[in-house]
Scaffold this motif. Structure first.
Motif, mmCIF file in Angstrom:
data_model
loop_
_atom_site.group_PDB
_atom_site.id
_atom_site.type_symbol
_atom_site.label_atom_id
_atom_site.label_comp_id
_atom_site.label_asym_id
_atom_site.label_seq_id
_atom_site.Cartn_x
_atom_site.Cartn_y
_atom_site.Cartn_z
ATOM 1 N N THR A 17 -48.383 -76.916 -6.417
ATOM 2 C CA THR A 17 -48.002 -76.630 -5.037
ATOM 3 C C THR A 17 -48.563 -77.689 -4.098
ATOM 4 N N LEU A 21 -46.119 -78.307 -0.867
ATOM 5 C CA LEU A 21 -46.458 -77.467 0.273
ATOM 6 C C LEU A 21 -46.958 -78.252 1.488
ATOM 7 N N ALA A 24 -43.984 -79.580 3.206
ATOM 8 C CA ALA A 24 -43.201 -78.528 3.855
ATOM 9 C C ALA A 24 -43.802 -78.204 5.214
ATOM 10 N N PHE A 25 -45.129 -78.090 5.268
ATOM 11 C CA PHE A 25 -45.806 -77.842 6.540
ATOM 12 C C PHE A 25 -45.680 -79.041 7.483
ATOM 13 N N LEU A 49 -44.545 -70.399 4.085
ATOM 14 C CA LEU A 49 -45.372 -70.264 2.886
ATOM 15 C C LEU A 49 -44.693 -69.347 1.869
ATOM 16 N N MET A 52 -41.695 -71.179 0.335
ATOM 17 C CA MET A 52 -42.111 -72.177 -0.636
ATOM 18 C C MET A 52 -42.538 -71.525 -1.945
ATOM 19 N N PHE A 53 -43.308 -70.448 -1.851
ATOM 20 C CA PHE A 53 -43.728 -69.756 -3.070
ATOM 21 C C PHE A 53 -42.510 -69.229 -3.823
ATOM 22 N N ARG A 56 -40.455 -72.340 -5.357
ATOM 23 C CA ARG A 56 -41.130 -72.974 -6.490
ATOM 24 C C ARG A 56 -41.168 -72.044 -7.698
ATOM 25 N N ALA A 149 -38.296 -79.426 0.472
ATOM 26 C CA ALA A 149 -39.471 -78.738 1.038
ATOM 27 C C ALA A 149 -39.720 -79.166 2.484
#
Length: 290
Positions: A17, A21, A24-25, A49, A52-53, A56, A149
């Motif tokens: 991640t 991640l 993505a942020f 968040l 993304m979880f 993935r 992402a």
């Protein structure tokens, strides 16, 4: 129960991640500032968040099911959860469905455009797992998938796509393609034996390292383009320079005669790069608003 959770977390390589991640942020905070003129809310960060979880987890679940026959033959991957018998297909299917539900739910809460683009995201998540069966451009497809992402983070908070978002998307896609070429070198002989496609299997070790280097030169160009087309300032510039040093070091420690540090180049260096670029971008934008 905790053992089963641990197996699922190992299956989806939760530690990876750290690649996607932070970007993505980064897409979310940069998009929110560029388009909306303010930082994203904590609620938006929370939904991103979750998205993304979900994305993935679904991607890894699909990949592990699709590739289980290949994984069983490959000594490097034979110990993965499905070929090793640690997880049943039905368990992974349920896990994947739940992951997609989380992704859809988060997208619905974030923006209408995110919902409209979901079919493309789902297609890419499924399509990537099949590409090594027919094209050595599979690394580029993975790059375009992981590049969703930061693009998704941008769309989530802006409900919009512009050229800045596309440059960020392409930059991360090239970065991913480059490090995936490096990662695929360890399966080069297996891929050739099984008739699978990859840049290392097609072009060999020396040319693969050169191709990965070219991808990362273009990545560096993308980072500097973001500096000039946005209001990012010297904090971001520091993070960008750090990313250049990391990319240089990543390729410096690898050579056709010595691939012993491949895992360091793949995981450690790329994790540090994504975190560094995000952190310095965040500092830059927070400083601007205070």
């Amino acid at each position: 129960m905790f053992r089963k959770i641990k197996i699922f977390m190992e299956m989806i390589k939760i530690e990876h991640t750290l690649f996607a991640l932070p970007f993505a942020f980064m897409g979310a905070i940069l998009g929110s500032v560029v388009v909306n003129g303010h930082l994203p809310s904590w609620a938006q960060i929370g939904w991103i968040l979750m998205a993304m979880f979900g994305a993935r987890s679904a991607a890894f679940g699909l990949n592990r099911m699709i590739d289980q026959a290949i994984d069983k033959k490959n000594p490097r991957t034979a110990g993965r959860a499905i070929p090793a018998g640690l997880l049943k297909n039905v368990e992974v299917i349920i896990f994947t469905i739940i992951s997609f539900v989380l992704l859809f739910w988060a997208a619905y809460e974030l923006s209408p455009l995110a919902v409209k683009l979901l079919p493309i995201a789902v297609f890419m998540l499924v399509f990537y797992s099949y590409t090594k069966r027919f094209t050595w451009l599979c690394h580029v497809v993975l790059g375009l998938t992981l590049g969703l992402a930061p693009l998704g983070g941008w769309v989530a908070v802006t409900n919009n796509i512009d050229w800045t978002a596309m440059i960020l998307f392409i930059t991360i896609a090239l970065w991913t393609a480059g490090f995936d070429v490096i990662y695929a070198i360890q399966d080069m002989e297996f891929d050739r034996k099984e008739g699978l496609y990859s840049i290392p299997a097609r072009f060999g070790l020396h040319k693969s390292l050169l191709i990965a280097r070219y991808f990362h030169v273009l990545t560096a160009a993308g980072f500097i383009a973001l500096f000039f087309i946005t209001d990012l300032s010297w904090w971001y510039f520091v993070g960008m320079v750090i990313s250049y040093i990391i990319l240089f070091y990543e390729h410096y420690i690898l050579s056709p005669n010595d691939m012993s540090k491949l895992q360091t180049a793949f995981f450690t260096m790329n994790s540090v790069l994504s975190i560094a670029v995000f952190v310095f971008t965040l500092i830059d934008l927070v400083v601007q608003f205070h």
